[in-house]
Scaffold this active site. Structure first.
Site, PDB file in Angstrom:
ATOM      1  CB  CYS A  49      -0.925   0.272   1.490  1.00 39.11           C
ATOM      2  SG  CYS A  49      -0.373  -0.083   3.124  1.00 39.11           S
ATOM      3  CG  HIS A  99      15.175   1.447  -0.817  1.00 40.75           C
ATOM      4  ND1 HIS A  99      15.363   2.792  -0.490  1.00 40.75           N
ATOM      5  CD2 HIS A  99      14.629   0.280  -1.284  1.00 40.75           C
ATOM      6  CE1 HIS A  99      14.310   2.736  -0.389  1.00 40.75           C
ATOM      7  NE2 HIS A  99      13.481   2.027  -1.522  1.00 40.75           N
TER       8      HIS A  99
END
Length: 422
Positions: A49, A99
């Protein structure tokens, strides 16, 4: 060798993120198409999401052309114009690896330290790996990410407190309603996030919980675990008449609550306010619902204000987690650098063996068998000695392959064309 193209809650609002959301079938199709068109070794798509990220591996250092190819493919697949690429972030090599490790650790999540993201990273990898759409580099990278995520959670307190979107949604509702425990709450969707919402509500003493789901059996199973009432989607309108707080968390590609339908329901509620918290991406609630009087809509981006205070309290744990990420990033590149050395060492061994065999063939015709055998044995001994010395010094000077100029030098000195890096 590793590249990343992504869009997340830090760079783009929910109305943009939902345009780039993927389900499993779409991921399989997109990755298949990407690998067919581009010379990547593999690709993994992480879609939640709060983010959509595409990780790719390449035999060569990942350059602008590779990143551009992923961006174009992503925009074309989702029917978005190239202007959408301005919202992407692109990372290569060490920054891309760091990351991913931060994502798996919950350091890049909207909910700092959230636990769900690690399972989502594992699921993303499984989709590609099960279809043989990953290579050795991506396999190692993602398994290392799982290790990092586990280490951060076990060695720090990063996930203490609000560690899920479900928790944050209930925290938001409790700030709006002092008497949340007394209000009827409807959960639409019976997935992992939905269960976290119910757990938090039940823990706060709410005994007026309702669950609606497309699969009634799943709704009943979830409701039974948390003292709630279950219903199928055919009773959604009825539930909306009686519940004052609605939390939606489904995987529906289209809005479930539309303006016209909800407007009729609000007329029947006779002025009673309705609070909607939409945790889904793509969104379950049509944006125009905000125009209806006495309807108050919050989406997943609204949770950021709720979570800021919780993140501030855990700065010390964040620093600990960042150190763990850095350590594992170094370890991964130590392993990756050995891939630069492996072809050179193998070709060097072949080269020395070839030279030795050629010279021995010339000697064999001129020497007695017994003498030749001694020369051959001594030649193999010297070959092993010199090979060992060269490999030892090459590893040391190149820092296990990280200083590629030394690897290239050995390739040129010994004319190891097969060992040259592309």
């Amino acid at each position: 060798m590793i590249g990343l193209v992504g869009v997340n809650h830090e760079k783009a609002p929910v109305e943009i993120r939902e345009r780039f959301a993927f389900d499993e079938a779409q991921i399989e199709l997109f990755v298949s198409e990407l690998l067919r068109l581009e010379p990547f070794g593999g690709a993994v798509v992480l879609s939640t999401c709060n983010r959509t990220e595409v990780y790719v591996s390449s035999p060569k250092p990942c350059g602008r052309r590779d990143i551009g190819a992923v961006q174009r493919s992503l925009c074309e697949f989702k029917g978005a114009g190239q202007e959408a690429a301005q919202l992407f972030y692109t990372l290569q090599e060490r920054r891309a690896v760091r990351h991913l490790f931060r994502v798996a650790s919950g350091l890049s999540s909207m909910v700092l330290g959230e636990n769900q993201i690690l399972g989502q990273v594992k699921s993303a990898y499984r989709i590609s790996a099960s279809r043989k759409q990953t290579d050795a580099v991506l396999n190692r990278l993602f398994h290392k990410a799982f290790e990092v995520g586990k280490s951060v959670r076990s060695e720090t307190g990063i996930n203490e407190g609000a560690s899920s979107v479900g928790y944050a949604a209930v925290e938001l509702a409790s700030r709006i309603f002092e008497n949340l425990a007394e209000l009827p709450v409807l959960l639409v969707g019976a997935g992992e996030t939905g269960e976290l919402v119910l757990e938090c509500l039940a823990a706060r003493g709410n005994r007026h919980l309702h669950v609606v789901n497309r699969t009634l059996e799943r709704a009943r199973a979830l409701a039974a675990r948390h003292g709630a009432e279950a219903a199928g989607f055919d009773r959604l309108g009825e539930q909306l008449l009686h519940c004052d707080v609605v939390v939606t968390s489904t995987a529906s590609p289209e809005p479930l609550l539309r303006r016209d339908a909800l407007k009729g329901i609000m007329q029947r509620r006779r002025g009673r306010s309705l609070f909607l918290i939409d945790l889904s991406v793509p969104r379950d609630v049509e944006e125009s619902v905000r125009e209806i009087e006495e309807v108050f809509l919050y989406d997943v981006d609204d949770l950021q204000l709720v979570l800021a205070h919780n993140a501030e309290k855990r700065k010390g744990e964040v620093r600990k987690a960042e150190r763990i990420v850095e350590r594992h990033t170094r370890e991964f590149f130590d392993w990756l650098s050995t891939l630069e050395l492996a072809p050179t060492i193998a070709h060097l061994k072949e080269r020395l063996a070839s030279i030795s065999e050629e010279e021995l063939r010339a000697l064999k015709r001129r020497l007695p068998e017994e003498t030749f055998q001694k020369v051959e044995d001594f030649g193999q001994f010297l070959q092993g000695k010199y090979l060992g010395l060269i490999v030892k010094n090459l590893k040391s000077l190149s820092r296990n392959g990280r200083r590629v100029e030394y690897v290239d030098l050995v390739n040129e000195l010994f004319e190891l064309r097969g060992g040259e890096r592309e």
